[in-house]
Design a protein around this motif. Structure first.
Motif, PDB file in Angstrom:
ATOM      1  N   ARG A 134       2.766   4.961  10.000  1.00 33.57           N
ATOM      2  CA  ARG A 134       4.120   5.792  10.213  1.00 33.57           C
ATOM      3  C   ARG A 134       5.337   4.582  10.708  1.00 33.57           C
ATOM      4  NH1 ARG A 134       2.964  11.681  12.392  1.00 33.57           N
ATOM      5  NH2 ARG A 134       5.213  11.883  12.657  1.00 33.57           N
ATOM      6  N   TYR A 135       4.587   3.636  11.609  1.00 33.29           N
ATOM      7  CA  TYR A 135       5.336   2.704  12.060  1.00 33.29           C
ATOM      8  C   TYR A 135       5.777   1.515  10.980  1.00 33.29           C
ATOM      9  CZ  TYR A 135       4.478   4.363  16.726  1.00 33.29           C
ATOM     10  OH  TYR A 135       4.555   5.340  17.764  1.00 33.29           O
ATOM     11  N   ILE A 136       6.932   1.043  10.577  1.00 31.46           N
ATOM     12  CA  ILE A 136       7.306   0.059  10.062  1.00 31.46           C
ATOM     13  C   ILE A 136       7.969  -0.990  11.198  1.00 31.46           C
ATOM     14  CG2 ILE A 136       8.723  -0.664   7.787  1.00 31.46           C
ATOM     15  CD1 ILE A 136       7.866   3.022   8.189  1.00 31.46           C
ATOM     16  N   ASP A 137       7.117  -2.075  11.040  1.00 28.98           N
ATOM     17  CA  ASP A 137       7.753  -3.098  12.066  1.00 28.98           C
ATOM     18  C   ASP A 137       8.605  -4.348  11.272  1.00 28.98           C
ATOM     19  OD1 ASP A 137       8.026  -5.244  13.979  1.00 28.98           O
ATOM     20  OD2 ASP A 137       5.922  -4.786  14.638  1.00 28.98           O
ATOM     21  N   PHE A 138       9.736  -4.418  11.531  1.00 27.58           N
ATOM     22  CA  PHE A 138      10.549  -5.381  10.930  1.00 27.58           C
ATOM     23  C   PHE A 138      10.003  -6.804  11.011  1.00 27.58           C
ATOM     24  CE2 PHE A 138      13.715  -8.920  11.300  1.00 27.58           C
ATOM     25  CZ  PHE A 138      14.456  -8.940  10.049  1.00 27.58           C
ATOM     26  N   LEU A 194      11.716  -4.545  16.512  1.00 31.73           N
ATOM     27  CA  LEU A 194      12.771  -3.594  15.807  1.00 31.73           C
ATOM     28  C   LEU A 194      11.668  -2.439  14.796  1.00 31.73           C
ATOM     29  CD1 LEU A 194      15.340  -2.331  14.945  1.00 31.73           C
ATOM     30  CD2 LEU A 194      15.702  -4.058  13.296  1.00 31.73           C
ATOM     31  N   LYS A 195      11.394  -1.437  15.192  1.00 30.97           N
ATOM     32  CA  LYS A 195      10.545  -0.621  14.440  1.00 30.97           C
ATOM     33  C   LYS A 195      11.241   0.783  14.026  1.00 30.97           C
ATOM     34  CE  LYS A 195       6.462  -2.405  17.197  1.00 30.97           C
ATOM     35  NZ  LYS A 195       5.220  -2.357  17.830  1.00 30.97           N
ATOM     36  N   MET A 235      12.940   7.735  13.735  1.00 33.21           N
ATOM     37  CA  MET A 235      13.232   7.110  15.047  1.00 33.21           C
ATOM     38  C   MET A 235      13.230   5.547  14.809  1.00 33.21           C
ATOM     39  SD  MET A 235      11.059   8.817  18.010  1.00 33.21           S
ATOM     40  CE  MET A 235      11.771   7.611  19.370  1.00 33.21           C
ATOM     41  N   ILE A 236      14.222   4.878  15.653  1.00 31.63           N
ATOM     42  CA  ILE A 236      14.135   3.483  15.751  1.00 31.63           C
ATOM     43  C   ILE A 236      13.846   2.804  17.220  1.00 31.63           C
ATOM     44  CG2 ILE A 236      15.419   1.237  15.406  1.00 31.63           C
ATOM     45  CD1 ILE A 236      17.175   2.742  13.221  1.00 31.63           C
TER      46      ILE A 236
END
Length: 322
Positions: A136-140, A110-111, A158-159
């Motif tokens: 810029r990507y945040i990874d759960f 889930l990013k 975006m997700i």
């Protein structure tokens, strides 16, 4: 729904087709033919004050343009999913995880991406965004709920997600906040008016319109005087610290578009240009020494205007005339 509107409306979905394949695209096209504002459109916007929080299920491939709470629950393994979020140009988007039930060890992810990315092209481009692409990507699966809320740098985000086990999924809420000096934005609509202001900041700012349009610039204030000219290998504003350029092309990334015209001097318009590209961008380059401002209006080109170009044109890329 008119054929011209349907054509441009499906422009975004054609990009999304690369994520899931043609069959999924056709399913979405049939759904949007029945309800053209199901995924994307300003008509979905509504005042939420005094109303219950808007809630609905999230599809594997989706587009969201209003605040609310959205829940995805896998009914089968869903391996290539994405949700495109868009707000008004003068707004930030905040994504808040309310509940997450995925198996990171089993290959789920889930990013959140700060911006949009389609077929390898990004908005804002790497040249215009303050962060490198990796940040810029945040990874759960890396941060968990320690980073429960994530705010975008502009009006789009975006997700990306993958969920293998039926019954697993997640719930998140979207809210928007005012952005006093929006730098990068994608227009929700094929027509409108916008003022881009860059106050004493060394940054590049792009306003993207995913339609062939006529752009009318009514006011431009820069920190110097120069000239207005079409791009060619020996001309342009590249040696000047502050200028506005008009770009056009078939993709999303402004850095990969064709520069069509430079505006290198302050003036009170109007200056009008017809750009028949799938995507049109007004991009301001600022040295940080001045307060730069550009005000412009835009409207979607009619089919007859695309079929019968007049004036100067750049046929190799797309129709443009001044």
């Amino acid at each position: 729904m008119s054929p011209s509107f349907k054509l441009q409306y499906h422009f975004v979905l054609i990009f999304l087709m690369a994520l899931r394949g043609e069959n999924r695209y056709l399913e979405l096209r049939e759904a949007t033919d029945h309800d053209p504002f199901l995924l994307f459109g300003a008509n979905l916007k509504r005042e939420l004050a005094g109303e219950p929080l808007y809630r609905r299920a999230l599809r594997c491939l989706d587009m969201l343009s209003l605040p609310g709470q959205f829940t995805f629950t896998a009914d089968r393994p869903q391996l290539h999913c994405a949700a495109f979020l868009i707000a008004e140009p003068e707004e930030f988007i905040t994504i808040h995880y309310d509940l997450v039930s995925i198996d990171c060890q089993g290959g789920d992810f889930l990013k959140v991406f700060d911006g949009w990315i389609l077929k390898g092209e990004k908005f804002p481009s790497s040249q215009d965004h303050p962060l490198p692409t990796t940040e810029r990507y945040i990874d759960f699966c890396d941060s968990g709920l320690s980073r429960r809320s994530i705010r975008s740098s502009q009006n789009v985000a975006m997700i990306f997600f993958r969920v293998h086990e039926p019954g697993n999924g997640f719930t998140f809420s979207i809210k928007t906040d005012p952005n006093l000096f929006p730098c990068n934005a994608i227009s929700q609509t094929p027509s409108g008016r916008f003022t881009l202001v860059v106050p004493h900041s060394r940054r590049n700012c792009s306003f993207s319109i995913i339609y062939p349009v006529v752009i009318k610039i009514s006011d431009l204030t820069l920190g110097h005087l120069h000239g207005l000219q079409f791009k060619n290998p020996s001309a342009g504003c590249g040696g000047i610290g502050d200028f506005v350029e008009l770009l056009g092309g078939p993709g999303l990334d402004p850095s990969k578009m064709m520069p069509l015209a430079d505006l290198c001097y302050s003036f009170h318009g109007p200056a009008q240009m017809k750009i028949g590209c799938d995507n049109t961008v007004v991009r301001m380059v600022s040295s940080g020494k001045h307060i730069n401002r550009v005000t412009f209006e835009y409207r979607q080109l009619e089919p007859y205007e695309l079929e019968n170009p007049s004036g100067n044109s750049i046929q190799e890329i797309c129709l443009s005339s001044l």
